[in-house]
Structures are given as structure tokens and as C-alpha cells.
Write a protein that holds these residues in place. Sequence first.
Motif, short mmCIF file in Angstrom:
data_model
loop_
_atom_site.label_atom_id
_atom_site.label_comp_id
_atom_site.label_asym_id
_atom_site.label_seq_id
_atom_site.Cartn_x
_atom_site.Cartn_y
_atom_site.Cartn_z
N ASP A 45 99.93 15.80 -3.52
CA ASP A 45 101.36 16.06 -3.58
C ASP A 45 102.10 14.83 -4.10
O ASP A 45 101.65 13.70 -3.91
CB ASP A 45 101.91 16.38 -2.19
CG ASP A 45 101.23 17.56 -1.55
OD1 ASP A 45 101.55 18.69 -1.94
OD2 ASP A 45 100.37 17.36 -0.67
N ASP A 47 104.83 13.32 -2.85
CA ASP A 47 105.77 13.17 -1.75
C ASP A 47 106.24 11.73 -1.68
O ASP A 47 105.90 10.90 -2.54
CB ASP A 47 105.13 13.63 -0.43
CG ASP A 47 103.85 12.89 -0.08
OD1 ASP A 47 103.60 11.80 -0.65
OD2 ASP A 47 103.09 13.39 0.76
N ASP A 48 107.05 11.42 -0.67
CA ASP A 48 107.63 10.08 -0.59
C ASP A 48 106.57 8.99 -0.48
O ASP A 48 106.70 7.92 -1.07
CB ASP A 48 108.59 9.99 0.61
CG ASP A 48 109.87 10.79 0.40
OD1 ASP A 48 110.17 11.12 -0.76
OD2 ASP A 48 110.55 11.08 1.39
N THR A 49 105.51 9.26 0.30
CA THR A 49 104.47 8.24 0.47
C THR A 49 103.73 7.98 -0.84
O THR A 49 103.40 6.83 -1.15
CB THR A 49 103.46 8.65 1.57
OG1 THR A 49 102.84 9.89 1.22
CG2 THR A 49 104.15 8.80 2.91
N HIS A 66 99.65 19.67 -6.65
CA HIS A 66 100.85 20.47 -6.44
C HIS A 66 102.01 19.97 -7.32
O HIS A 66 102.25 18.77 -7.39
CB HIS A 66 101.27 20.41 -4.96
CG HIS A 66 100.24 20.99 -4.04
ND1 HIS A 66 99.87 20.40 -2.86
CD2 HIS A 66 99.48 22.11 -4.15
CE1 HIS A 66 98.96 21.13 -2.27
NE2 HIS A 66 98.70 22.17 -3.03
N ALA A 68 105.37 18.63 -8.74
CA ALA A 68 106.49 17.87 -8.18
C ALA A 68 107.79 18.66 -8.30
O ALA A 68 108.70 18.51 -7.48
CB ALA A 68 106.63 16.54 -8.91
N PRO A 81 115.90 14.90 -0.83
CA PRO A 81 114.55 14.34 -1.02
C PRO A 81 114.00 14.47 -2.44
O PRO A 81 113.48 13.50 -3.00
CB PRO A 81 113.70 15.12 -0.01
CG PRO A 81 114.67 15.47 1.08
CD PRO A 81 115.96 15.75 0.38
N LEU A 82 114.05 15.67 -3.04
CA LEU A 82 113.48 15.84 -4.36
C LEU A 82 114.20 14.99 -5.39
O LEU A 82 113.57 14.30 -6.21
CB LEU A 82 113.50 17.31 -4.78
CG LEU A 82 112.99 17.62 -6.19
CD1 LEU A 82 111.57 17.12 -6.39
CD2 LEU A 82 113.09 19.12 -6.48
N ARG A 85 113.27 11.37 -5.05
CA ARG A 85 111.94 11.06 -5.60
C ARG A 85 111.96 11.01 -7.12
O ARG A 85 111.38 10.11 -7.74
CB ARG A 85 110.91 12.09 -5.12
CG ARG A 85 110.47 11.91 -3.69
CD ARG A 85 109.24 12.74 -3.38
NE ARG A 85 109.49 14.17 -3.42
CZ ARG A 85 109.93 14.88 -2.38
NH1 ARG A 85 110.19 14.28 -1.22
NH2 ARG A 85 110.10 16.19 -2.48
N GLN A 261 98.19 9.25 1.32
CA GLN A 261 98.55 10.63 1.61
C GLN A 261 97.72 11.17 2.76
O GLN A 261 96.51 11.03 2.79
CB GLN A 261 98.36 11.51 0.38
CG GLN A 261 99.03 12.87 0.51
CD GLN A 261 99.33 13.45 -0.85
OE1 GLN A 261 98.41 13.68 -1.64
NE2 GLN A 261 100.59 13.70 -1.13
N VAL A 264 100.14 16.71 6.63
CA VAL A 264 101.45 16.69 7.29
C VAL A 264 101.33 17.09 8.76
O VAL A 264 102.17 16.75 9.59
CB VAL A 264 102.44 17.61 6.54
CG1 VAL A 264 102.07 19.08 6.71
CG2 VAL A 264 103.86 17.36 6.99
#
Length: 269
Positions: A45, A47-49, A66, A68, A81-82, A85, A261, A264
Amino acid sequence: MLSCQVVMNALERIAPRHLAEDWDNTGLLVGSFSQKVERILVALDVDDTVVAEAIERRADMIVAHHPAIFRGMKQLRTDLPLGRRLAALLTHGIAVAAAHTNLDITRGGVNDVLAERLGLEKLSSFVMVAQADGSAESLGRIGTLPAPVAIDDFAHSVCERLGVSHVRLVRAAARPVRRVAVVGGAGAEFIDAAVRRGADVYITGDVKYHEAQRAVEQGMHLIDAGHFGTERPVLPVLAGLLRTELAAEHGTAAIFVTETQRDVFDVII
């Protein structure tokens, strides 16, 4: 140093975009085909991390499973969030590509890696997916174990082979496990197909309560090994395939798999 276009050409050879389902969003999603790439981070993913890791490790590109960006965007809000990023990726000049259902379907992709990790033999197609050219490809795989095993023993083996802390086991009739169907990620919609194909157990992720009931009612075991757990094994394989495809190109790129990663979900006992 390679161009992003060269990396995308390599990714196309590994997981051709024509294999992707029509609702999917694959290919280059952030950045430019002309930008230079020296360091590539491979992840599930964006994601933020992973974005923070890419910045810290000075990656020029993220190749993710996945997408973005999945649905159409009408705004780029950096307080959400999106948008935050995407702004970080653009600020640091990090391109992002996705190989999603095309990586699920392609030979040597998510489902072949999952089946191999679980020790399945004599693999064959599972759910046939129509392509735009009229051909059909398989989403998922079905195969056999070397010898029948008890379902509880097999469930423990799945935990060990996938490196996950737990699986959710749905026991059905008192039947040993020999024939196994797999779909990495979220594949509960194919429970009935696994029953029709004579699977003793079906392994996937993101199974809901009533979907699990449907498997039991039809006498088939079910193992939910998680979305993350069933797809993570492809990451080092994808990184290796990219290294192989790019080895003959003029220029080099360091390719590494995410170290930050995590699933979750945590399990609290």
C-alpha cells in the motif's frame, strides 16, 4: 540511472496491464514517465508509513500492489490523508505505480506465490476472468497438497508458512484437506466457485460472517488468513522480478522491499 518509462516497461512485462479488471486503476499514478529513477521501494500500500519510508530511504519511485489513487478525485485537499500523501510524494519527486489485479492474475504473481508458499502442487486455474480480447485468465489458483492432512494441522501450517500471528478457521464437515483453492486479498465472493471445484478448503482474506456460514453449509473448510497476510509474500518476488527485468537496461536502480508496512489489524488476546 533509469527512466520511469523503463521501469514501467519492466513492470508491464511482469504484470501486463491488459490483465487488470476493467474497474481497476493500474499503471503510473503519480509522476512522469521521463523522470529519473535510482531507488525503488516495493510495497503493498501507499500509506503514510510507506511514504515516510520512501522519503527517508530516498526512493525515487514506489511500486505498489494497491493503487494509491483508486476512485476519481474532484479535489486535492492537503488537509485530508490522501491529498497529504500525494502532496508529499510530489514535493519529494517520488513516482508511484500500481500493479493490482494484473499482478493477481499474471503467472508468477500474487496467487502463484501464495500457492507455492502453502506447498500446493499441480496448480490449475480457479476463477476465469474474461479479457477485452475475448481470452480468459485465472484469478486465483487451485492445487493439491502432497498428502491429506487434518484441517487444524493445515491451519497451523498456513500460519507458519505465511508468517502471520493467526488465521480465522471455519471448520466444516469432518473431511481431511488435500485439494486447496486460494485467492490472495479479498476473495470471499468466490466461495461458491471453490465448492464447485471440489476444494476441501478455501484460503483468502476479508471474509464476513454470513460468507463463512455459506462455506460451512456447503461442507467446505475456510481459512481467512487476512488481506495483508495472503498478499505480502509477493513483495520480495516482485522486487526480484524487477531486478531481473532491469538488469539488461542501460543504468541501474536499487530495489528494496518496505521494512515498515504492517497489517492494519492487531489481535488482542
